[in-house]
Write an enzyme that holds these catalytic residues in place. Sequence first.
Site, short mmCIF file in Angstrom:
data_model
loop_
_atom_site.label_atom_id
_atom_site.label_comp_id
_atom_site.label_asym_id
_atom_site.label_seq_id
_atom_site.Cartn_x
_atom_site.Cartn_y
_atom_site.Cartn_z
CB CYS A 149 12.46 78.44 67.44
SG CYS A 149 12.69 79.01 69.15
CG HIS A 154 35.55 46.35 49.80
ND1 HIS A 154 34.59 45.40 50.10
CD2 HIS A 154 35.66 46.35 48.45
CE1 HIS A 154 34.15 44.86 49.00
NE2 HIS A 154 34.80 45.40 47.97
#
Length: 818
Positions: free
Chosen positions: A770, A439
Amino acid sequence: MSSPSNLPSQETPPSPNGQWIKWFENLDIDEVPIVGGKNASLGELYSSLQPLGINVPNGFAITADAYRYFLKNAGLDQHIPELLGSLDTSDLDNLRQHGSQIRRAILSANMPNDLEAAIVKAYAELSTQETGTVDVAVRSSATAEDRPDASFAGQQETYLNVRGSYGLLDACKRCFASLYTDRAISYRSDQGYNDLDIALSIGVQTMVRSDLSASGVMFSIDTETGFRDVVLINAAYGLGENIVQGAVNPDEYCVFKPTLEDDKRPILKKTVGTKELRMIYDTSEGRGIKNVKVPESERATYALPDEDILTLAKWATMIESHYSKRRNESTPMDIEWAKDGRTGELFIVQARPETVQSRKNVHTFDQFSLKEKGKVLVEGRSVGDKIVAGTVRRIENVHQADEFQAGEILVADNTDPDWEPIMKIAGGIVTDRGGRTCHAAIVSRELGVPAIVGCNDATQKLKTGSLVTVSCAEGETGFIYEGKLQFERTTQDIQGMARPRTSIMMNVANPEKALALSFIPNDGVGLARMEFIINNYIKIHPLALVHFSKLNPTPDAAEIRRITAQYTNKTDYFVDQLAQGISMIAAAFYPKDVILRLSDFKSNEYANLLGGEQFEPQEENPMIGFRGASRYYDPRYQEGFALECEAIRRVRESMGLCNLKVMVPFCRTVQEGLNVLQEMKKNGLQQGKNGLEVYVMCEVPSNVILAKEFAEIFDGFSIGSNDLTQLTLGVDRDSEIIAHIFDERNQAVKRSIRQVITTAKAAGCKIGICGQAPSDYPDFAQFLVEAGIDSISLIPDTVIETTLAILEQEKTLSQEEL
């Protein structure tokens, strides 16, 4: 409710005022005004999806007309509006007073005899379909519930293990009254709904005996990022209310949808939850439910086997596809499931449209980042991706609501719908218990409030009045830091952003952030760092697992035993964890290329892993020692490399993520490259099979000088500018004394890069970069474009900025060509 002596017989004719009972088989999603969102959805599931093989328990709906008839008969249709006339939802005392008065009025009213008779008759018919009197779940279903624009999650009550006519009629009245709980009234007001326009239907559904097995919730979308290609499943023992209420920390499983359709087994991630409680039937009362503690041995095991996880994921995709067709738009779903402990069968007991991430604005990209480090007080499961600082307010009971001030950090054991008036004014939410579908998590997402759930000890460690920083921006683990830390929020508009000719890829290390990062405009992952996964998730040297029985009796050995307690074969732990980390990155960017660099620890870094000292040499200069390619075929590490290959093979073959490519780091000679390729083949990774491409890092000067020869055995290059600069200039990049010499923009480095790009292109070989340089220096990225590089891989924070610089450079080059 009528007394037992006045209970009408089942032969009482139905009221001429309308049909009060509708069976699931006669309902569909279009009948929300008649039976509410929950029942309409159950009817859709039962009538349309059960024939396709999805199990749905039978039942019937008590219609909204029945509710209105009940109110009219008792005079409540006049009394309730009078009470609502003086309601002020911003005044918590006023809200409580009005809600209590309305609920008492409903519970004290008599239900009409003919309506009681209709309900009892339907219940008797449902019981004839089972063995004896059937136990049922009685669920509220409001006519404004479970719509795509508002969830109304948990606003009305559900009653489980209801048995017998009197118990059912009592539960029905309580459901009617729950339309006017404080939280329901407040929520409707916030959503702009008029209370008098809402009616309540009730679903009466045969119970699935998950009290003897497991149950849970699943979403056909990632609940944190809105990534639509996964199914997220939560599971705990017993009835499912514990997960919804956040009373337990459940297991979490993540399944990739696109390759699931190809009958692969793409379980990307499995996280075991503590699952402290099991909700079962209360046999002492003969009805109702209770919680019992779960034995320690069961807590540490998964609540579901892999076959059930895959079945549920397939059902989730079928349900999503069906609802999307019915609504003529993509409709991610929020689904409740249960497993019957008597038969072993799985069932779907509810499905509704997901209402938060499916409506997320995909045209802007928000990013929060901490600008300083701090002391971690508590950690748990992050909900959302925001950071907030504020004062702690620890609330033990919802009746302390008056003490809570707007903007404070709510700290509680867990929450339920009664807490929502507090939650909507909280700056952040922290709970001891609950998973990502509890919840607290659901409501915080809907409110846009950062939350950290399942912390276990937050209420013990966080004191009212203390200043803290709540960070949900560091992946799936959320951190509560001491004090107010500096953080930054950036918002970037990515709608309609042009794509450059040069491929813009990303460097991704943390699998937990991969799904969120996939929303940044990109062309894939140019560098996925395996060592990050090993260091942060596995933490154990692979050879310490291969030779676990021969480990020296040290504290490391005891810790390895604890971490791998679930694994009889200790190497399975390494393969499982590595495969999960790799697969999260590969799935996040699927079907774009994801280039995984094989482990590139230096020997001193390997030694720092648990059990590592026993298997690593002492080197004077590990930076240029036993690292990269030289390890993989060496007898001193071959067995460890075999585990790396097994994890990669599982990701590509079992999960179907063939967009995963492999990159070999620090490969000094062509012969080394051949040795590594042979070792990979021996371990089931054959270059070219199922499209497997193998790249080599260009970070040693020999890679530049012999680029033509390397291009003959590898499918591509990726330039590692950090090591290439180090070895070209002879600079130890870890040395502070000569750090001022280290510069990727040095002409010697740039000439080497231009040379290898030219050679690779001439050989028809792919080449990218990279390294860090293009992320740090946009002008360096522009140089790479001018040199003709195929792809540039950047750290995520710089992708947008550098892309814009590259677009400008490409525009300039095009004009020069003219």
